[in-house]
Motif scaffolding. Structure first.
Motif, PDB file in Angstrom:
ATOM      1  N   MET A   1      62.901  48.056   6.228  1.00 46.83           N
ATOM      2  CA  MET A   1      63.287  49.112   7.145  1.00 46.83           C
ATOM      3  C   MET A   1      64.317  50.010   6.472  1.00 46.83           C
ATOM      4  O   MET A   1      65.253  49.529   5.872  1.00 46.83           O
ATOM      5  N   SER A   2      64.125  51.310   6.580  1.00 52.74           N
ATOM      6  CA  SER A   2      65.035  52.275   5.970  1.00 52.74           C
ATOM      7  C   SER A   2      66.049  52.770   6.987  1.00 52.74           C
ATOM      8  O   SER A   2      65.760  52.852   8.174  1.00 52.74           O
ATOM      9  N   ALA A   3      67.222  53.132   6.500  1.00 53.86           N
ATOM     10  CA  ALA A   3      68.239  53.711   7.368  1.00 53.86           C
ATOM     11  C   ALA A   3      68.067  55.223   7.365  1.00 53.86           C
ATOM     12  O   ALA A   3      68.148  55.854   6.316  1.00 53.86           O
ATOM     13  N   TRP A   4      67.811  55.796   8.523  1.00 56.82           N
ATOM     14  CA  TRP A   4      67.693  57.235   8.649  1.00 56.82           C
ATOM     15  C   TRP A   4      68.331  57.652   9.962  1.00 56.82           C
ATOM     16  O   TRP A   4      68.455  56.854  10.889  1.00 56.82           O
ATOM     17  N   THR A   5      68.756  58.910  10.028  1.00 48.71           N
ATOM     18  CA  THR A   5      69.345  59.443  11.245  1.00 48.71           C
ATOM     19  C   THR A   5      68.831  60.853  11.487  1.00 48.71           C
ATOM     20  O   THR A   5      68.478  61.572  10.556  1.00 48.71           O
ATOM     21  N   VAL A   6      68.804  61.235  12.741  1.00 49.30           N
ATOM     22  CA  VAL A   6      68.472  62.589  13.161  1.00 49.30           C
ATOM     23  C   VAL A   6      69.595  63.031  14.088  1.00 49.30           C
ATOM     24  O   VAL A   6      69.842  62.384  15.108  1.00 49.30           O
ATOM     25  N   THR A   7      70.303  64.106  13.712  1.00 55.14           N
ATOM     26  CA  THR A   7      71.435  64.569  14.511  1.00 55.14           C
ATOM     27  C   THR A   7      71.415  66.093  14.649  1.00 55.14           C
ATOM     28  O   THR A   7      70.870  66.799  13.798  1.00 55.14           O
ATOM     29  N   ALA A   8      72.052  66.570  15.701  1.00 58.01           N
ATOM     30  CA  ALA A   8      72.215  68.010  15.900  1.00 58.01           C
ATOM     31  C   ALA A   8      73.444  68.451  15.116  1.00 58.01           C
ATOM     32  O   ALA A   8      74.487  67.794  15.166  1.00 58.01           O
ATOM     33  N   ILE A  18      68.909  70.770  13.014  1.00 63.78           N
ATOM     34  CA  ILE A  18      68.674  69.337  13.180  1.00 63.78           C
ATOM     35  C   ILE A  18      68.697  68.729  11.789  1.00 63.78           C
ATOM     36  O   ILE A  18      67.958  69.162  10.901  1.00 63.78           O
ATOM     37  N   ARG A  19      69.564  67.739  11.592  1.00 63.31           N
ATOM     38  CA  ARG A  19      69.710  67.115  10.272  1.00 63.31           C
ATOM     39  C   ARG A  19      68.989  65.772  10.257  1.00 63.31           C
ATOM     40  O   ARG A  19      69.231  64.900  11.079  1.00 63.31           O
ATOM     41  N   LEU A  20      68.105  65.631   9.280  1.00 61.42           N
ATOM     42  CA  LEU A  20      67.398  64.377   9.020  1.00 61.42           C
ATOM     43  C   LEU A  20      67.976  63.818   7.733  1.00 61.42           C
ATOM     44  O   LEU A  20      67.904  64.466   6.684  1.00 61.42           O
ATOM     45  N   GLU A  21      68.593  62.633   7.822  1.00 57.17           N
ATOM     46  CA  GLU A  21      69.214  62.023   6.644  1.00 57.17           C
ATOM     47  C   GLU A  21      68.676  60.615   6.433  1.00 57.17           C
ATOM     48  O   GLU A  21      68.379  59.908   7.386  1.00 57.17           O
ATOM     49  N   PHE A  22      68.608  60.252   5.168  1.00 57.24           N
ATOM     50  CA  PHE A  22      68.146  58.922   4.769  1.00 57.24           C
ATOM     51  C   PHE A  22      69.269  58.193   4.062  1.00 57.24           C
ATOM     52  O   PHE A  22      69.336  58.204   2.829  1.00 57.24           O
ATOM     53  N   GLY A  23      70.166  57.576   4.811  1.00 61.54           N
ATOM     54  CA  GLY A  23      71.265  56.803   4.229  1.00 61.54           C
ATOM     55  C   GLY A  23      71.918  57.516   3.069  1.00 61.54           C
ATOM     56  O   GLY A  23      72.413  58.625   3.199  1.00 61.54           O
ATOM     57  N   GLU A  24      71.896  56.884   1.912  1.00 65.52           N
ATOM     58  CA  GLU A  24      72.470  57.468   0.694  1.00 65.52           C
ATOM     59  C   GLU A  24      71.486  58.396  -0.007  1.00 65.52           C
ATOM     60  O   GLU A  24      71.803  58.991  -1.029  1.00 65.52           O
ATOM     61  N   GLY A  25      70.279  58.517   0.537  1.00 65.10           N
ATOM     62  CA  GLY A  25      69.240  59.343  -0.077  1.00 65.10           C
ATOM     63  C   GLY A  25      69.319  60.789   0.365  1.00 65.10           C
ATOM     64  O   GLY A  25      70.376  61.290   0.740  1.00 65.10           O
ATOM     65  N   PRO A  26      68.179  61.461   0.361  1.00 60.10           N
ATOM     66  CA  PRO A  26      68.156  62.893   0.669  1.00 60.10           C
ATOM     67  C   PRO A  26      68.460  63.192   2.133  1.00 60.10           C
ATOM     68  O   PRO A  26      68.329  62.336   3.005  1.00 60.10           O
ATOM     69  N   GLY A  27      68.868  64.426   2.367  1.00 64.41           N
ATOM     70  CA  GLY A  27      69.102  64.930   3.715  1.00 64.41           C
ATOM     71  C   GLY A  27      68.470  66.299   3.847  1.00 64.41           C
ATOM     72  O   GLY A  27      68.363  67.038   2.867  1.00 64.41           O
ATOM     73  N   PHE A  28      68.039  66.631   5.046  1.00 66.88           N
ATOM     74  CA  PHE A  28      67.353  67.896   5.288  1.00 66.88           C
ATOM     75  C   PHE A  28      67.895  68.539   6.548  1.00 66.88           C
ATOM     76  O   PHE A  28      67.957  67.898   7.600  1.00 66.88           O
TER      77      PHE A  28
END
Length: 102
Positions: A1-8, A18-28
């Motif tokens: 399972m990967s750690a990801w978040t979606v936030t305003a 809207i920010r999509l981030e993958f833990g220590e990885g990329p963010g969009f």
């Protein structure tokens, strides 16, 4: 399972994002329209309605592109270390993006 978040978040020039981030990885950083499009694309691939082998987006406010290779068990997001998302995670991510996209 990967750690990801979606936030305003708010972009100083583009406004609400809207920010999509993958833990220590990329963010969009995505506009609401981009987040909605990505959510629908992920859901379509998950549901077998789209026979594509890659989900790709070049968000206007991000330095990198979102690229996810479709695999039998989910999507592998391109990063220095590829990020594997199972179909349950893809469903949750699509729902989170869609909820914030409106």
């Amino acid at each position: 399972m990967s750690a990801w978040t979606v936030t305003a978040v708010s972009h100083r020039m583009l406004g609400p994002m809207i920010r999509l981030e993958f833990g220590e990885g990329p963010g969009f950083d995505l506009t609401a329209q981009e987040a909605g499009i990505l959510a629908r694309a992920l859901a379509a691939v998950r549901e077998g309605k789209s026979p594509v082998d890659e989900v790709y987006m070049s968000p206007i406010a991000s330095n990198g592109d979102f690229s996810g290779k479709v695999a039998p068990d989910g999507i592998n997001v391109a990063a220095a270390e590829p990020i594997s998302l199972g179909w349950d995670e893809v469903d949750k991510m699509a729902a989170a993006l869609a909820a914030l996209a409106g």
